[in-house]
Design a protein around this motif. Structure first.
Motif, PDB file in Angstrom:
ATOM      1  N   ASN A  10       0.684  -1.214  -0.193  1.00  0.00           N
ATOM      2  CA  ASN A  10      -0.033  -0.138  -0.209  1.00  0.00           C
ATOM      3  C   ASN A  10       0.726   1.470  -0.144  1.00  0.00           C
ATOM      4  O   ASN A  10       0.246   2.381   0.410  1.00  0.00           O
ATOM      5  CB  ASN A  10      -1.062   0.004   1.234  1.00  0.00           C
ATOM      6  CG  ASN A  10      -2.498  -0.499   0.775  1.00  0.00           C
ATOM      7  OD1 ASN A  10      -2.833  -0.475  -0.202  1.00  0.00           O
ATOM      8  ND2 ASN A  10      -3.065  -1.176   1.554  1.00  0.00           N
ATOM      9  N   TYR A  11       2.116   1.148  -0.193  1.00  0.00           N
ATOM     10  CA  TYR A  11       2.840   2.416  -0.475  1.00  0.00           C
ATOM     11  C   TYR A  11       2.434   2.941  -1.639  1.00  0.00           C
ATOM     12  O   TYR A  11       2.574   2.521  -2.933  1.00  0.00           O
ATOM     13  CB  TYR A  11       4.506   2.001  -0.387  1.00  0.00           C
ATOM     14  CG  TYR A  11       5.013   1.946   0.887  1.00  0.00           C
ATOM     15  CD1 TYR A  11       5.252   2.712   1.742  1.00  0.00           C
ATOM     16  CD2 TYR A  11       5.302   0.544   1.486  1.00  0.00           C
ATOM     17  CE1 TYR A  11       5.599   2.413   3.142  1.00  0.00           C
ATOM     18  CE2 TYR A  11       5.698   0.140   2.542  1.00  0.00           C
ATOM     19  CZ  TYR A  11       5.772   1.037   3.430  1.00  0.00           C
ATOM     20  OH  TYR A  11       6.459   0.828   4.774  1.00  0.00           O
ATOM     21  N   ARG A  12       2.452   4.472  -1.503  1.00  0.00           N
ATOM     22  CA  ARG A  12       1.644   5.157  -2.861  1.00  0.00           C
ATOM     23  C   ARG A  12       2.788   6.039  -3.455  1.00  0.00           C
ATOM     24  O   ARG A  12       4.005   6.188  -2.893  1.00  0.00           O
ATOM     25  CB  ARG A  12       0.534   6.010  -2.294  1.00  0.00           C
ATOM     26  CG  ARG A  12      -0.631   5.032  -1.624  1.00  0.00           C
ATOM     27  CD  ARG A  12      -1.192   4.140  -2.577  1.00  0.00           C
ATOM     28  NE  ARG A  12      -2.121   3.266  -1.531  1.00  0.00           N
ATOM     29  CZ  ARG A  12      -3.281   3.388  -1.468  1.00  0.00           C
ATOM     30  NH1 ARG A  12      -3.847   4.646  -2.024  1.00  0.00           N
ATOM     31  NH2 ARG A  12      -4.056   2.595  -0.716  1.00  0.00           N
ATOM     32  N   ILE A  13       2.316   6.999  -4.404  1.00  0.00           N
ATOM     33  CA  ILE A  13       3.335   7.700  -5.091  1.00  0.00           C
ATOM     34  C   ILE A  13       2.751   9.156  -4.646  1.00  0.00           C
ATOM     35  O   ILE A  13       1.809   9.625  -4.696  1.00  0.00           O
ATOM     36  CB  ILE A  13       3.200   7.697  -6.733  1.00  0.00           C
ATOM     37  CG1 ILE A  13       3.440   6.295  -7.044  1.00  0.00           C
ATOM     38  CG2 ILE A  13       4.007   8.593  -7.267  1.00  0.00           C
ATOM     39  CD1 ILE A  13       3.481   5.938  -8.467  1.00  0.00           C
ATOM     40  N   SER A  14       3.851   9.946  -4.237  1.00  0.00           N
ATOM     41  CA  SER A  14       3.358  11.268  -3.473  1.00  0.00           C
ATOM     42  C   SER A  14       3.481  12.279  -4.551  1.00  0.00           C
ATOM     43  O   SER A  14       4.148  13.089  -4.612  1.00  0.00           O
ATOM     44  CB  SER A  14       4.542  11.828  -2.398  1.00  0.00           C
ATOM     45  OG  SER A  14       4.381  10.553  -1.222  1.00  0.00           O
ATOM     46  N   LEU A  15       2.525  12.152  -5.343  1.00  0.00           N
ATOM     47  CA  LEU A  15       2.095  13.157  -6.411  1.00  0.00           C
ATOM     48  C   LEU A  15       0.861  13.333  -6.856  1.00  0.00           C
ATOM     49  O   LEU A  15      -0.124  12.396  -6.356  1.00  0.00           O
ATOM     50  CB  LEU A  15       2.926  12.801  -7.897  1.00  0.00           C
ATOM     51  CG  LEU A  15       4.485  12.703  -8.026  1.00  0.00           C
ATOM     52  CD1 LEU A  15       4.951  12.224  -9.306  1.00  0.00           C
ATOM     53  CD2 LEU A  15       4.957  14.073  -7.939  1.00  0.00           C
ATOM     54  N   THR A  16       0.589  14.099  -7.637  1.00  0.00           N
ATOM     55  CA  THR A  16      -1.100  14.324  -7.916  1.00  0.00           C
ATOM     56  C   THR A  16      -1.443  13.217  -8.917  1.00  0.00           C
ATOM     57  O   THR A  16      -0.647  12.883  -9.642  1.00  0.00           O
ATOM     58  CB  THR A  16      -1.341  15.593  -8.433  1.00  0.00           C
ATOM     59  OG1 THR A  16      -0.688  15.717  -9.559  1.00  0.00           O
ATOM     60  CG2 THR A  16      -0.951  16.756  -7.394  1.00  0.00           C
ATOM     61  N   ARG A  17      -2.868  13.145  -9.008  1.00  0.00           N
ATOM     62  CA  ARG A  17      -3.135  12.107 -10.027  1.00  0.00           C
ATOM     63  C   ARG A  17      -2.961  12.369 -11.408  1.00  0.00           C
ATOM     64  O   ARG A  17      -2.478  11.462 -12.319  1.00  0.00           O
ATOM     65  CB  ARG A  17      -4.756  11.858  -9.777  1.00  0.00           C
ATOM     66  CG  ARG A  17      -5.123  10.795 -10.876  1.00  0.00           C
ATOM     67  CD  ARG A  17      -6.832  10.731 -10.584  1.00  0.00           C
ATOM     68  NE  ARG A  17      -7.515  10.031 -11.684  1.00  0.00           N
ATOM     69  CZ  ARG A  17      -7.634   8.842 -11.912  1.00  0.00           C
ATOM     70  NH1 ARG A  17      -7.087   8.297 -11.009  1.00  0.00           N
ATOM     71  NH2 ARG A  17      -7.980   8.501 -13.075  1.00  0.00           N
ATOM     72  N   ASP A  18      -3.153  13.548 -11.733  1.00  0.00           N
ATOM     73  CA  ASP A  18      -2.789  14.030 -13.217  1.00  0.00           C
ATOM     74  C   ASP A  18      -1.237  14.009 -13.477  1.00  0.00           C
ATOM     75  O   ASP A  18      -0.982  13.309 -14.589  1.00  0.00           O
ATOM     76  CB  ASP A  18      -3.091  15.482 -13.274  1.00  0.00           C
ATOM     77  CG  ASP A  18      -4.635  15.765 -13.027  1.00  0.00           C
ATOM     78  OD1 ASP A  18      -5.344  14.581 -13.328  1.00  0.00           O
ATOM     79  OD2 ASP A  18      -5.189  16.757 -12.885  1.00  0.00           O
ATOM     80  N   GLU A  19      -0.573  14.340 -12.575  1.00  0.00           N
ATOM     81  CA  GLU A  19       0.899  14.197 -12.857  1.00  0.00           C
ATOM     82  C   GLU A  19       1.228  12.583 -13.052  1.00  0.00           C
ATOM     83  O   GLU A  19       1.935  12.148 -13.747  1.00  0.00           O
ATOM     84  CB  GLU A  19       1.639  14.747 -11.710  1.00  0.00           C
ATOM     85  CG  GLU A  19       1.639  16.270 -11.695  1.00  0.00           C
ATOM     86  CD  GLU A  19       2.658  16.793 -10.431  1.00  0.00           C
ATOM     87  OE1 GLU A  19       3.719  17.213 -10.637  1.00  0.00           O
ATOM     88  OE2 GLU A  19       2.245  16.349  -9.138  1.00  0.00           O
ATOM     89  N   VAL A  20       0.735  11.700 -12.227  1.00  0.00           N
ATOM     90  CA  VAL A  20       1.043  10.122 -12.133  1.00  0.00           C
ATOM     91  C   VAL A  20       0.514   9.844 -13.453  1.00  0.00           C
ATOM     92  O   VAL A  20       1.215   9.021 -14.369  1.00  0.00           O
ATOM     93  CB  VAL A  20       0.448   9.691 -11.001  1.00  0.00           C
ATOM     94  CG1 VAL A  20       0.696   8.155 -11.346  1.00  0.00           C
ATOM     95  CG2 VAL A  20       1.199  10.036  -9.786  1.00  0.00           C
ATOM     96  N   ILE A  21      -0.740   9.882 -14.044  1.00  0.00           N
ATOM     97  CA  ILE A  21      -1.403   9.636 -15.199  1.00  0.00           C
ATOM     98  C   ILE A  21      -0.641   9.990 -16.344  1.00  0.00           C
ATOM     99  O   ILE A  21      -0.057   9.249 -17.201  1.00  0.00           O
ATOM    100  CB  ILE A  21      -2.711   9.993 -15.224  1.00  0.00           C
ATOM    101  CG1 ILE A  21      -3.601   9.354 -14.337  1.00  0.00           C
ATOM    102  CG2 ILE A  21      -3.148   9.670 -16.729  1.00  0.00           C
ATOM    103  CD1 ILE A  21      -3.616   7.963 -14.434  1.00  0.00           C
TER     104      ILE A  21
END
Length: 1348
Positions: free
Chosen positions: A754-765
């Motif tokens: 469950n470790y996530r990416i510390s960015l916004t959804r738009d940046e990750v997509i």
């Protein structure tokens, strides 16, 4: 009462070294315990030492020995003494006592004057409770016997008389407590007592001017000791739980010291099985290892029984019912029979299945009628032991081995009957069988003694007395057992482990030694173990092992219930993931040799799942540890990974939604040992199992591995909670015998972290669409926490070159488009860690391992994508000759265990007293010289010699090398006190070895079996099963023919001594579509005759028959009873080359298996008119004349799976042959219960079309092979790979005793079994008959009146 013969003193001077003095009040000698050493003092020395600030602590009846505790290799010593006991009897010149209270005294610290037992450590309280439960006995010389030999109660009368037997270590419970005093030359027979656990019942009656003494002694083995639900089945050494040897003895000293003795044994089923969950009422039986992994341990047990107890008769009292409480027992009993037939050590040992509840229904009066005829011949052949004046007159030549599920209540009643039956023969030998008064007196007294004996054995194993048949008493004891076994047995099990393995608990050295050394070496001095482990490279050779570790969050599995996605296969994830990844790239530059190497089948599969059940309140509160959904997944996984080579299940574990399955290649099945499971809860601060981890450890060859699957806290910002979950699991994951997680050679950790990416959804997509993985990984929370040292320190992860695996819309390539629109992340990960030992630090060729593949698969049934990592590791195999050589060299270099040297004057002139030589100045100079060599802990002056005891044995060898020593003009000689220390070490290790002597000498024919080396493959299983059912088929036919010829007036025939196996229960039901089904794997089949599944009826052959159901190909008509042929015709049709996939075939009609034998499915019997009662016999004879070549086994309900409880159906690619047999473990593994029935005798289906591999997101870069560490950021991503994992675990509190597995599992209900589909011809599937339905008559309804 016994005599308080020992007195304990402690040194009260705080300025000097602490010491304990144990004085014998009769001889005035004493034992001095100081600085970890033991010295035997004479009476003058005792008086001198006692006057030097020693105070009395307590008085004791006897000393059990010194308990060694070695947490983290820091040895702590405790003296265990008996402070209260009661005499049970006086027999053959020896007194037998029962322990009632003990005390444990530390040898390192002084007991204060205001000492309170309530303030003791918890493990000391549990040890006192265990040894004070009046189940432990010891013997001493009787008051009138002087100093003669003491009766060894660990030996039966026959072993004491026929051989010069030493103590039987199986029943010597405090043998580990004798090790420490024995190493310092203490006479253990004089100072210590030998304790046996079990029961001793004694009585004396009057018989014609004689007073026979009746004794029933039950000896509980300590080789696999434990409580009821904590210890089940067999261990890797072939020892079973609750193994008890019970001896019934009559001693009449006035009749020339006459001794009559009869022994019998009990023990649980020698397979790997358990009962998981909260056990209330009906208990679920689950096989913890597949039968292929159990073969070696089973054969060890049966070989031991055959060699040590002579011929065997196995009395199997397990239930045979297909429903209700006995369903799990029937499956266990069925596997027991299969293994027994497959074992070469059981060829002359009948296996008698006697369903006690079904045959007796609580009334033991039926035993003479139903059980006696089946064992009469063996009982007469075995006989009993007889001796007069020490001369042996007759021997017992075999034993009855009785078992039920717990080996308690049912076993007690059957063994009581066998003991009373043997009593009648003994009374005939005594010549009093015609005296009804004496016979009644013996029978009544012996029956009472057997009842008390059963209560004591039940008290040890289950915590309550045995069930006696009284509803009130049995109900109260059952309730008490439930509370005891589920809530209190964990602490009792810890106390048992401390007593038996005290110095081998909770330390890394013992864990490493278990994987490398034989069990007898484990109790050598710690210095010997440490040296042997450091020199492991001298006697081990490396072997390559490929480990595939996968993880998949299946989101509860409920989406698999849709039949629209049954064509999806797990092959793309588990077997073809690497190939699909290479095919998705534009150019494949992999060399051919490397590609061939990558295509090699793994040796081990470890597959973890998260959310395998819904994380609802019911599953969380019940702490689900067994579910049908997980069982269906296990069967499906085994079927899929066995496509190319056969894999067998080692074990599996579940904690609510987290499940872990471990498989090994069939060629490694015989080299797997020391398997155990553990789980840790982290949900709601460790209270619930909705979050947490499960672990499985095992040793493959001589390499220890631990596999962990975990589910961490969810949420975008809960990074610290996830780090805490990792730390909690890493610290609390402690396996059986206190083995911590970091004591293994390899640790493989997978799961939904469950470790996530510390960015916004738009940046990750946006970065996913452009394939900017490195930029996204710079903001990955797992890599950031790893760089900060907060989690997975020293672990290695492969290079991530695939898109994030979370969170998708179901059955779509789109990331979450719901209301929450969660940010995509790499939540599903696989990492591994290798322990680096001290010997590996200077090895330039040492490598933690190599990751050859790390990728994901495009299975779209969940909101996660599965991930798989293929890791190349280095295993090890021990060479026994090299190990023996290394052991000899280590022992020679370490020196004696007592660490003592003797200094004496060389060439002392005549008339010169040594006391005059060792004056104060000379003695001081010698002490100074010895102190320069090493640390001296004890100095004694004995017989004109000075004894120096050092802190370690190597220092003693160094002191000897300084001889001769010249002091003040005198030449002093220095030698070892124990020069033959190698022989003494062998005697120490003999306390841990097998000292059981054979009950009777066998001839050479039995020893010929020793050279047999049966292979651990499915072929032996199938052969045994074929023999099992073919013999049953012939027996059923002969029995029915005889009954038809003789008639009802003929008395019933006595059943054979080796009947057919019990009927197994039907498979358990599973929810439709619990797991994704894969096409039948096309695996190469071995040459030779193939097998097919044949079902048997659940009733006897002579029971009433019911008309069999017709298949879909038969014409409709009234039900008719076909003739029962004894030799059906064999189908000779050839299978067509191809067939539509199973999903396109019409499903067969649901029909129960026929209870009687009928024609083969490929040739259905034509309908005929109902026959007269005498017609079936004639029809049987006619059919037998037409086709006498092939016997037709009777039909039986499908065999329950050994692991998952499902039906063990035949593989779909097996062709029918003339020779038919049954194989519940056939390859490939069975399909899930919800899969459509396969054609067992029909043509082989064609392989389904291969699905095109799903492409990864655009711009997916190719990935180099090899281990890739977790980079902290982009700049350090290429430098972390050189860091080697730490050899020590992460910081945290030292591991304690293993936590208790709180378990709870709802009971399941049985399901219906589906019969095999009739064989089809080459012309294709049979046409479906037209059904001319009558037209529906028109219904003239009256018009509806208008509404007013």
């Amino acid at each position: 009462m016994a005599t308080l013969g020992l007195r304990l003193y402690q040194k009260t001077d705080p300025n000097s070294d602490f010491a304990i003095l144990l004085e014998n009040k009769k001889t005035k000698n004493s034992l001095l315990f100081q600085a970890g050493t033991v010295a035997t003092l004479s009476q003058p020395e005792t008086d001198a030492v006692r006057s030097d600030h020693y105070g009395r602590v307590l008085d004791a009846y006897g000393c059990l020995g010194v308990l060694q505790m070695c947490p983290r290799e820091n040895t702590q010593l405790y003296l265990v003494v008996a402070t209260k006991c009661v005499r049970v009897c006086l027999i053959q010149g020896s007194a037998i006592y029962r322990l009632q209270e003990i005390d444990i005294v530390s040898l390192h610290s002084m007991r204060p004057a205001n000492y309170k037992p309530q303030e003791e450590e918890s493990w000391i309280k549990e040890m006192k409770k265990l040894l004070s439960n009046e189940s432990f006995y010891y013997s001493t010389a009787g008051s009138g016997s002087g100093s003669g030999d003491v009766l060894d109660i660990t030996l039966c009368a026959q072993r004491r008389s026929t051989t010069a037997s030493s103590t039987d270590n199986r029943f010597f419970w405090n043998r580990m407590l004798h090790l420490h005093p024995k190493r310092f030359g203490v006479d253990c027979d004089q100072w210590l007592i030998k304790v046996m656990c079990g029961s001793v019942e004694f009585s004396s009656i009057y018989m014609n001017n004689h007073s026979p003494k009746i004794l029933i002694v039950s000896r509980l083995s300590c080789e696999r000791a434990g409580t009821r639900f904590m210890v089940r089945g067999v261990n890797d050494g072939g020892h079973v739980a609750n193994f008890v040897e019970t001896e019934q003895m009559i001693h009449i000293d006035t009749m020339d010291d006459l001794v009559l003795s009869y022994i019998q044994t009990r023990g649980t089923v020698p397979l790997f099985w358990e009962q998981p969950g909260l056990n209330v009422g009906s208990h679920k039986v689950r096989m913890s290892r597949e039968p292929e992994v159990s073969v070696k341990a089973f054969q060890k047990h049966m070989r031991f029984m055959r060699e040590r107890y002579g011929r065997q008769v196995v009395l199997n009292l397990l239930g045979t019912g297909v429903t209700g409480r006995s369903q799990g027992e029937a499956a266990l009993s069925h596997l027991f029979q299969i293994q027994h037939l497959n074992c070469p050590w059981s060829k002359d040992s009948p296996h008698i299945v006697f369903d006690f509840h079904q045959e007796c229904r609580g009334n033991t009066e039926a035993l003479p009628k139903k059980l006696q005829p089946r064992i009469k011949n063996e009982m007469e052949t075995f006989g009993y032991f007889t001796s007069k004046k020490g001369q042996v007159l007759s021997l017992q030549r075999g034993t009855m081995r009785t078992n039920c599920l717990d080996c308690l209540d049912r076993t007690n009643r059957v063994q009581t009957y066998l003991g009373l039956d043997t009593l009648s023969k003994m009374l005939e030998y005594l010549g009093v069988a015609s005296n009804g008064v004496i016979v009644q007196r013996f029978s009544t007294k012996l029956e009472e003694m057997w009842k008390d004996n059963g209560n004591r054995i039940s008290q040890i194993y289950a915590g309550t007395g045995a069930l006696q048949g009284s509803k009130l008493i049995d109900g109260a004891r059952s309730a008490a057992r439930t509370l005891q076994n589920n809530l209190l047995d964990s602490s009792k099990q810890e106390a048992i482990d401390i007593l038996l393995h005290g110095n081998l608990l909770n330390n890394y050295l013992a864990a490493h030694s278990r994987s490398l050394l034989p069990s007898s070496y484990l109790y050598a001095p710690i210095s010997v173990l440490r040296q042997l482990c450091d020199l492991s490279h001298q006697y081990t050779s490396p072997i390559p092992l490929r480990v595939a570790v996968g993880t998949y969050n299946v989101n509860g599995g409920k989406h698999f219930r849709s039949l629209a996605y049954k064509h999806l296969s797990l092959d793309d994830w588990l077997l073809d993931c690497q190939k699909n990844t290479l095919q998705s790239s534009l150019v494949d530059t992999t060399p051919e040799e490397e590609a061939a190497q990558h295509s090699r089948v793994p040796d081990i599969f470890a597959i973890g799942f998260e959310e395998i059940v819904d994380l609802n309140a019911t599953n969380i509160v019940q702490n689900t540890q067994w579910s049908e959904n997980a069982a269906s997944w296990g069967k499906e996984l085994q079927k899929v990974i066995s496509r190319d080579e056969k894999f067998v299940m080692v074990t599996w574990s579940q904690l609510v939604g987290v499940a872990l399955f471990v498989f090994v290649n069939e060629r490694h099945a015989g080299h797997v040992k020391h398997v155990s499971v553990e789980s840790v809860k982290t949900g709601m601060q460790g209270a619930t199992g909705n979050k947490g981890g499960v672990g499985i450890r095992m040793v493959v060859h001589n390499t220890s591995m631990a596999f962990v699957c975990s589910h961490f806290a969810a949420g975008q910002k809960e990074v610290q909670e996830r780090n805490n979950d990792y730390d909690t699991i890493a610290r609390k994951m402690i396996f059986n015998l206190g083995i911590p997680l970091w004591a293994h050679d390899y640790v493989f950790w997978c799961g939904d972290f469950n470790y996530r990416i510390s960015l916004t959804r738009d940046e990750v997509i946006d970065n996913i669409q452009r394939g900017e993985w490195e930029y996204l990984l710079q903001h990955d929370q797992l890599k950031i926490s790893y760089a900060e040292g907060k989690c997975f320190k020293g672990f290695i992860e492969g290079e991530i070159s695939f898109a994030p695996t979370y969170k998708y819309d179901l059955f779509s390539d789109d990331y979450d488009t719901g209301d929450k629109q969660r940010i995509p992340a790499w939540t599903d990960r696989v990492l591994f860690w290798r322990r680096q030992y001290n010997k590996d630090r200077d090895n330039a060729n040492w490598s933690p391992g190599c990751i050859t593949h790390y990728g994901r698969a495009e299975l779209k049934q969940s909101d996660h994508r599965p991930v798989l990592a293929v890791i190349e590791v280095e295993g090890s195999v021990v060479s026994s000759p090299s190990l023996n050589s290394a052991y000899e060299s280590v022992v020679a270099s370490l020196g004696p265990s007592d660490c003592t040297v003797v200094v004496q004057v060389r060439n002392l002139p005549e008339g010169v007293d040594a006391d005059s030589v060792f004056d104060d100045e000379t003695l001081g100079a010698v002490q100074e010289a010895m102190g320069a060599v090493g640390s001296v802990v004890l100095v004694r002056f004995v017989d004109n010699r000075v004894w120096f005891t050092f802190s370690d044995s190597q220092t003693a060898l160094k002191a000897v090398s300084t001889s001769p020593l010249k002091v003040r003009g005198q030449e002093l000689e220095i030698r070892l006190k124990t020069e033959a220390w190698r022989e003494q070490l062998d005697q120490e290790l003999a306390l841990c070895g097998d000292t059981t002597t054979p009950l009777v000498d066998e001839d050479a024919t039995l020893m010929q079996l020793e050279d047999e080396d049966p292979t651990f493959s499915l072929r032996n299983m199938e052969g045994a099963l074929e023999e099992l059912y073919q013999s049953q088929a012939v027996g059923d036919e002969q029995e029915e023919e005889e009954e038809n010829e003789v008639g009802e007036q003929q008395p019933p025939r006595i059943p054979p001594s080796r009947p057919a196996p019990s009927r197994p229960p039907p498979p358990r039901p599973t929810p439709p579509g619990s797991a994704p089904s894969s096409p039948a794997p096309a695996r190469p089949q071995p040459q030779g005759p193939k097998v097919m599944v044949i079902t048997k009826s659940t009733r006897a052959a002579h029971s009433s028959e019911t008309p069999p159901q017709r298949s879909a190909a038969e014409p409709s008509g009234p039900p008719e009873k076909p003739a029962r042929p004894s030799r059906p015709a064999v189908p000779t049709q050839s299978a067509p080359p191809s067939q539509p996939p199973p999903s396109l075939q019409p499903a067969p009609p649901l029909q129960p298996a026929p209870p009687s034998q009928s024609a083969p499915p490929s040739q259905p019997a034509p309908p005929s008119q109902p026959a007269a009662p005498s017609q079936p016999a004639a029809a049987s004879q006619t059919s037998s004349q037409e086709s006498p070549q092939v016997p037709s086994p009777p039909l039986e309900a499908p065999v329950t799976s050994s692991i998952f409880g499902g039906s063990l159906s035949s593989p779909p690619d097996v062709q029918p042959e003339v020779k038919r047999s049954v194989s519940p473990f056939g390859a490939p593994p069975p399909l899930p219960d919800n899969f459509p029935p396969q054609v067992s005798s029909g043509p082989k289906p064609a392989s389904p079309p291969q699905l095109a591999p799903q492409s990864l997101p655009p711009r997916l870069p190719s990935r180099p092979t090899g281990p890739q560490p977790i980079p902290a950021n982009n700049s350090e991503s290429r430098n972390v790979s050189t860091d080697s994992p730490p050899s020590e675990p992460p910081p945290g509190p030292p591991p304690g005793l293993p936590p208790t597995l709180q378990s709870n599992g709802p009971p399941t209900v049985p399901s219906r079994s589906l019969p095999p589909v009739p064989g089809r011809t080459a012309a294709g599937p049979p046409p479906v008959p037209n059904r001319n339905l009558p037209p529906v008559p028109a219904r003239n309804l009256p018009p509806v009146p208008p509404r007013k």
